[in-house]
Design an enzyme around this catalytic site. Structure first.
Site, PDB file in Angstrom:
ATOM      1  N   LEU A 195       0.862  -1.172   0.000  1.00  0.00           N
ATOM      2  CA  LEU A 195       0.000   0.000   0.000  1.00  0.00           C
ATOM      3  C   LEU A 195       0.898   1.220   0.000  1.00  0.00           C
ATOM      4  O   LEU A 195       1.974   1.210   0.609  1.00  0.00           O
ATOM      5  CB  LEU A 195      -0.888   0.034   1.255  1.00  0.00           C
ATOM      6  CG  LEU A 195      -1.998  -1.001   1.404  1.00  0.00           C
ATOM      7  CD1 LEU A 195      -2.713  -0.803   2.736  1.00  0.00           C
ATOM      8  CD2 LEU A 195      -2.989  -0.922   0.259  1.00  0.00           C
ATOM      9  N   ASP A 196       0.457   2.288  -0.659  1.00  0.00           N
ATOM     10  CA  ASP A 196       1.211   3.540  -0.589  1.00  0.00           C
ATOM     11  C   ASP A 196       1.341   3.959   0.869  1.00  0.00           C
ATOM     12  O   ASP A 196       0.474   3.653   1.697  1.00  0.00           O
ATOM     13  CB  ASP A 196       0.479   4.655  -1.346  1.00  0.00           C
ATOM     14  CG  ASP A 196       0.446   4.421  -2.849  1.00  0.00           C
ATOM     15  OD1 ASP A 196       1.203   3.563  -3.331  1.00  0.00           O
ATOM     16  OD2 ASP A 196      -0.349   5.101  -3.519  1.00  0.00           O
ATOM     17  N   ARG A 197       2.394   4.679   1.160  1.00  0.00           N
ATOM     18  CA  ARG A 197       2.627   5.136   2.533  1.00  0.00           C
ATOM     19  C   ARG A 197       1.423   5.900   3.085  1.00  0.00           C
ATOM     20  O   ARG A 197       1.052   5.738   4.250  1.00  0.00           O
ATOM     21  CB  ARG A 197       3.874   6.026   2.568  1.00  0.00           C
ATOM     22  CG  ARG A 197       4.221   6.537   3.960  1.00  0.00           C
ATOM     23  CD  ARG A 197       5.465   7.392   3.915  1.00  0.00           C
ATOM     24  NE  ARG A 197       5.821   7.852   5.245  1.00  0.00           N
ATOM     25  CZ  ARG A 197       6.865   8.644   5.510  1.00  0.00           C
ATOM     26  NH1 ARG A 197       7.657   9.043   4.536  1.00  0.00           N
ATOM     27  NH2 ARG A 197       7.122   9.028   6.749  1.00  0.00           N
ATOM     28  N   THR A 230      -1.726   5.675   2.170  1.00  0.00           N
ATOM     29  CA  THR A 230      -2.991   4.925   2.121  1.00  0.00           C
ATOM     30  C   THR A 230      -3.130   4.078   3.374  1.00  0.00           C
ATOM     31  O   THR A 230      -2.178   3.421   3.793  1.00  0.00           O
ATOM     32  CB  THR A 230      -3.033   4.023   0.882  1.00  0.00           C
ATOM     33  OG1 THR A 230      -2.871   4.817  -0.296  1.00  0.00           O
ATOM     34  CG2 THR A 230      -4.355   3.268   0.799  1.00  0.00           C
ATOM     35  N   ARG A 283      -5.149   6.419  -7.831  1.00  0.00           N
ATOM     36  CA  ARG A 283      -4.877   7.854  -7.800  1.00  0.00           C
ATOM     37  C   ARG A 283      -4.783   8.437  -9.223  1.00  0.00           C
ATOM     38  O   ARG A 283      -5.344   9.505  -9.503  1.00  0.00           O
ATOM     39  CB  ARG A 283      -3.584   8.119  -7.016  1.00  0.00           C
ATOM     40  CG  ARG A 283      -3.690   7.665  -5.566  1.00  0.00           C
ATOM     41  CD  ARG A 283      -2.342   7.596  -4.874  1.00  0.00           C
ATOM     42  NE  ARG A 283      -1.756   8.918  -4.655  1.00  0.00           N
ATOM     43  CZ  ARG A 283      -0.583   9.100  -4.044  1.00  0.00           C
ATOM     44  NH1 ARG A 283       0.108   8.055  -3.595  1.00  0.00           N
ATOM     45  NH2 ARG A 283      -0.118  10.315  -3.875  1.00  0.00           N
TER      46      ARG A 283
END
Length: 314
Positions: free
Chosen positions: A142-144, A146, A244
């Protein structure tokens, strides 16, 4: 943490590493060495498998012999151990655990792994708190910024199963996002190829590009507000920053997104308390061998995001 080795090593792949990618194998063997250096060694052909060059995506087989070159860091520094409070805080975010899987409700702002100025990510914190679980690995990322459901495997066999399920598109990943603006309809299918790019500043961004990899996101409006909408996004592929960039491509970027968003519109929502990316991995669902009902997990919307929704006009 010991310093990286200074002599050539030849490591025979055991059952625990059978099926593991060579890049991940090296990251484990070369503790403390930056990821960028590991990939440079692979590109230059300094890492060999059975005396032949190996690409980063190559999967190892038990019995393979890996040549690991000497690696020296200019000024090696010990990372030390993470603070106990960080380890304990992460442990409290566990949604589910059995002998194969570990599912977390990751908080926004916590990277999944260390690097690029980040001392400790999820995997480093878990390994520090669970030194006996040698096979613990991230099954996806997961993105930091998110939050939400994050899968980890506790056994090599479980990791291989999760990776296969994801390749086959059998892991349903459902996200919630607050988008700026509106659509005329309640559903959107976005099938636009995505390509990673590196700017002159060194920042990595993802763009819609015909030369990129296929990417498919399904969006569905859950709730409409005066100037925004809460949507559900289901990933059909798992590209970097996919939701995104696809949301941006529709002219309705995710609020709070400092990379692909609209700064002016995000600024309005900061006044309402939105201090992060409004993107949350709400649920995971996937089948499992010899488990009739499979697995299904949910992570409730974080309080800081629900509070923002409660302040919006419909």
């Amino acid at each position: 943490m010991s310093n990286p080795p200074a002599q050539v090593r030849y490591v025979t792949v055991d059952e625990r590493s059978d099926g593991q990618r060579i890049d991940n194998f090296l990251l484990r063997e070369l503790k403390g060495v930056p990821r960028t250096l590991v990939y440079r060694l692979l590109r230059k052909g300094e890492v060999r498998v059975n005396k032949g060059r190996a690409k980063a995506g190559r999967k190892l087989v038990a019995g393979d012999v890996v040549r690991i070159p000497p690696v020296r860091l200019p000024n090696p520094e010990k990372k030390g151990e993470p603070p106990e409070w960080q380890v304990q805080k992460l442990e409290k975010s566990v949604i589910y655990e059995d002998n194969l899987l570990l599912i977390l409700n990751k908080e926004s702002g916590l990277a999944v792994h260390g690097g690029s100025g980040i001392s400790f990510g999820v995997i480093e914190l878990l390994r520090a708190g669970r030194p006996g679980e040698k096979a613990l690995e991230l099954a996806h990322r997961l993105d930091r910024d998110t939050s939400g459901c994050l899968m980890l495997a506790k056994k090599r066999s479980a990791l291989r199963t999760l990776q296969q399920l994801q390749r086959e598109g059998r892991v349903q990943k459902r996200y919630l996002a607050l988008l700026a603006g509106h659509w005329d309809k309640d559903r959107q299918q976005v099938k636009l190829p995505l390509k990673k790019n590196t700017l002159k500043s060194g920042e990595r961004v993802v763009r819609v590009d015909a030369q990129g990899k296929d990417a498919h996101t399904e969006f569905r409006v859950r709730q409409r507000f005066a100037q925004a909408m809460l949507v559900e996004a289901v990933l059909k592929t798992g590209r970097t920053h996919q939701i995104r960039v696809h949301a941006q491509s529709l002219g309705t970027p995710i609020l709070g997104d400092d990379k692909y968003g609209d700064e002016e519109r995000s600024r309005e929502y900061r006044r309402l308390g939105l201090k992060r990316l409004f993107l949350h991995a709400a649920s995971l669902r996937f089948p499992w061998p010899e488990r009739e009902q499979g697995y299904a997990f949910e992570a409730p919307l974080p309080t800081e995001l629900q509070t923002v929704l409660d302040k919006l006009d419909v």
